[in-house]
Motif scaffolding. Structure first.
Motif, PDB file in Angstrom:
ATOM      1  N   ASP A 236       0.848  -1.196   0.000  1.00  0.00           N
ATOM      2  CA  ASP A 236       0.000   0.000   0.000  1.00  0.00           C
ATOM      3  C   ASP A 236       0.882   1.244   0.000  1.00  0.00           C
ATOM      4  O   ASP A 236       0.961   1.982   0.983  1.00  0.00           O
ATOM      5  CB  ASP A 236      -0.940  -0.027   1.217  1.00  0.00           C
ATOM      6  CG  ASP A 236      -1.960  -1.149   1.124  1.00  0.00           C
ATOM      7  OD1 ASP A 236      -2.300  -1.552  -0.007  1.00  0.00           O
ATOM      8  OD2 ASP A 236      -2.406  -1.633   2.171  1.00  0.00           O
TER       9      ASP A 236
ATOM     10  N   GLN B 102      -7.623  -0.448  12.053  1.00  0.00           N
ATOM     11  CA  GLN B 102      -8.150  -1.803  12.180  1.00  0.00           C
ATOM     12  C   GLN B 102      -8.753  -1.937  13.572  1.00  0.00           C
ATOM     13  O   GLN B 102      -8.061  -1.825  14.577  1.00  0.00           O
ATOM     14  CB  GLN B 102      -7.047  -2.850  11.978  1.00  0.00           C
ATOM     15  CG  GLN B 102      -6.421  -2.842  10.597  1.00  0.00           C
ATOM     16  CD  GLN B 102      -7.297  -3.525   9.551  1.00  0.00           C
ATOM     17  OE1 GLN B 102      -8.473  -3.804   9.788  1.00  0.00           O
ATOM     18  NE2 GLN B 102      -6.741  -3.778   8.382  1.00  0.00           N
TER      19      GLN B 102
ATOM     20  N   GLY C 126       0.013  -5.181   6.106  1.00  0.00           N
ATOM     21  CA  GLY C 126       0.445  -3.940   5.465  1.00  0.00           C
ATOM     22  C   GLY C 126       1.319  -3.127   6.379  1.00  0.00           C
ATOM     23  O   GLY C 126       2.527  -3.365   6.515  1.00  0.00           O
ATOM     24  N   ARG C 127       0.698  -2.160   7.064  1.00  0.00           N
ATOM     25  CA  ARG C 127       1.458  -1.180   7.846  1.00  0.00           C
ATOM     26  C   ARG C 127       2.413  -1.739   8.899  1.00  0.00           C
ATOM     27  O   ARG C 127       3.494  -1.175   9.077  1.00  0.00           O
ATOM     28  CB  ARG C 127       0.485  -0.150   8.444  1.00  0.00           C
ATOM     29  CG  ARG C 127      -0.053   0.782   7.364  1.00  0.00           C
ATOM     30  CD  ARG C 127      -1.331   1.481   7.781  1.00  0.00           C
ATOM     31  NE  ARG C 127      -2.444   0.547   7.862  1.00  0.00           N
ATOM     32  CZ  ARG C 127      -3.683   0.876   8.185  1.00  0.00           C
ATOM     33  NH1 ARG C 127      -3.966   2.127   8.483  1.00  0.00           N
ATOM     34  NH2 ARG C 127      -4.641  -0.034   8.209  1.00  0.00           N
TER      35      ARG C 127
HETATM   36  O1  C5P Z   1      -1.947  -1.948   6.898  1.00  0.00           O
HETATM   37  P1  C5P Z   1      -2.827  -3.115   7.160  1.00  0.00           P
HETATM   38  O2  C5P Z   1      -2.092  -4.327   7.715  1.00  0.00           O
HETATM   39  O3  C5P Z   1      -4.061  -2.775   7.958  1.00  0.00           O
HETATM   40  O4  C5P Z   1      -3.300  -3.539   5.692  1.00  0.00           O
HETATM   41  C1  C5P Z   1      -4.240  -4.523   5.465  1.00  0.00           C
HETATM   42  C2  C5P Z   1      -4.486  -4.618   4.001  1.00  0.00           C
HETATM   43  O5  C5P Z   1      -5.574  -5.514   3.804  1.00  0.00           O
HETATM   44  C3  C5P Z   1      -4.900  -3.320   3.339  1.00  0.00           C
HETATM   45  O6  C5P Z   1      -4.438  -3.368   1.984  1.00  0.00           O
HETATM   46  C4  C5P Z   1      -6.397  -3.340   3.393  1.00  0.00           C
HETATM   47  O7  C5P Z   1      -6.985  -2.612   2.362  1.00  0.00           O
HETATM   48  C5  C5P Z   1      -6.663  -4.822   3.215  1.00  0.00           C
HETATM   49  N1  C5P Z   1      -7.918  -5.297   3.764  1.00  0.00           N
HETATM   50  C6  C5P Z   1      -8.306  -5.104   5.086  1.00  0.00           C
HETATM   51  N2  C5P Z   1      -9.488  -5.603   5.530  1.00  0.00           N
HETATM   52  C7  C5P Z   1     -10.267  -6.266   4.698  1.00  0.00           C
HETATM   53  C8  C5P Z   1      -9.897  -6.485   3.382  1.00  0.00           C
HETATM   54  C9  C5P Z   1      -8.700  -5.986   2.945  1.00  0.00           C
HETATM   55  O8  C5P Z   1      -7.585  -4.512   5.851  1.00  0.00           O
HETATM   56  N3  C5P Z   1     -11.392  -6.776   5.161  1.00  0.00           N
END
Ligand code: C5P
Length: 245
Positions: free
Chosen positions: A11, A197, A217-218
């Motif tokens: 991302d 989240q 991601g992060r």
């Molecule tokens: O940064 P983080 O670990 O929260 O990133 C999670 C990734 O998963 C992001 O690309 C987000 O858009 C994706 N995602 C999510 N929850 C979902 C589906 C996809 O966080 N239910």
């Protein structure tokens, strides 16, 4: 330490950044997720580049349209070399079946491995109230189970599931069903804040609950040392799998 279960969400704003990250993380993790932001800014070349280099690319574009449009988009994604592709299960049985056929036919014609085709059931941003607002009946979890069942009937490989749903879906659909779980925090994925989240699990909790893959991601890409952060998650998963955790 390396773990094939970790899919890193790229991302980031540019292809240059994405390729630099992939170079640092390739031998620690199991693949990369390219989502709407990066795909919209950098286009298919980035996916081709990663896939040609041997990376497993989860092309997370959540296709949702009439069956013919989704099928042709899935065919195009298969031709790019995507390893995993997702669609919205709420597009219906016919849409998912058309997507599956397109993936299989394209892969066969081009002598590729067919991509894993998975479905998003209900986005984690949808609460019971938002679901009702859009005409939904009952609870979100009932709708998740209904759409996961439809996904299974359509012959898709699996679903994207929140940490809260993973154990239930694993129990319901058995060991072969692919479950991809984002929302990973804590444990080896500690970040100062949970970001946005709300419902999370640590990497090892998610795998214990039945996740085939975790999307991170992060906690990796925003860490001061992305590679070290990924190695810590891989080590956490390894120690769990060796029964040492
Ligand atoms: O940064 P983080 O670990 O929260 O990133 C999670 C990734 O998963 C992001 O690309 C987000 O858009 C994706 N995602 C999510 N929850 C979902 C589906 C996809 O966080 N239910």
């Amino acid at each position: 330490m390396t773990s094939n279960k970790i899919l890193v969400a790229l991302d980031v704003a540019s292809g240059v950044e994405a390729l630099a990250l992939s170079d640092r993380l390739r031998d620690v993790t199991g693949g990369f997720k390219v989502g709407k932001r990066l795909f919209t800014s950098e286009g298919p070349d980035l996916v081709r580049t990663l896939a040609r280099g041997g990376d497993r690319v989860f092309l997370d574009l959540k296709f949702h349209d009439i069956p013919n449009t989704v099928a042709t988009a899935v065919a195009a994604a298969t031709s790019l070399g995507a390893w995993m592709i997702d669609v919205h299960a709420s597009g219906g049985l016919h849409m998912m079946q058309a997507a599956r056929e397109a993936a299989l036919e394209t892969a066969a014609a081009e002598r590729r491995h067919p991509p894993l085709l998975i479905a998003v059931t209900v986005l984690t941003s949808i609460s019971d109230a938002v679901f009702a607002e859009t005409g939904g009946r009952g609870t979100v979890i009932d709708q998740v189970l209904r759409l996961a069942e439809l996904t299974h009937r359509a012959g898709l490989d699996g679903v994207v599931a929140s940490p809260q749903e993973t154990a239930l879906l694993r129990q319901r659909f058995g060991p072969e069903f692919t479950i991809v779980t984002p929302g990973i925090r804590g444990g080896g994925a500690s970040t100062a804040a949970k970001d946005d989240q709300a419902r999370t699990m640590s990497p090892s909790e998610a795998v214990a609950a039945g996740a085939s893959f975790i999307v991170v991601g992060r906690p990796i890409i925003a860490a001061p040392n992305a590679r070290k952060a990924a190695e810590e998650i891989a080590a956490e998963l390894d120690s769990r799998l060796s029964g040492l955790a």
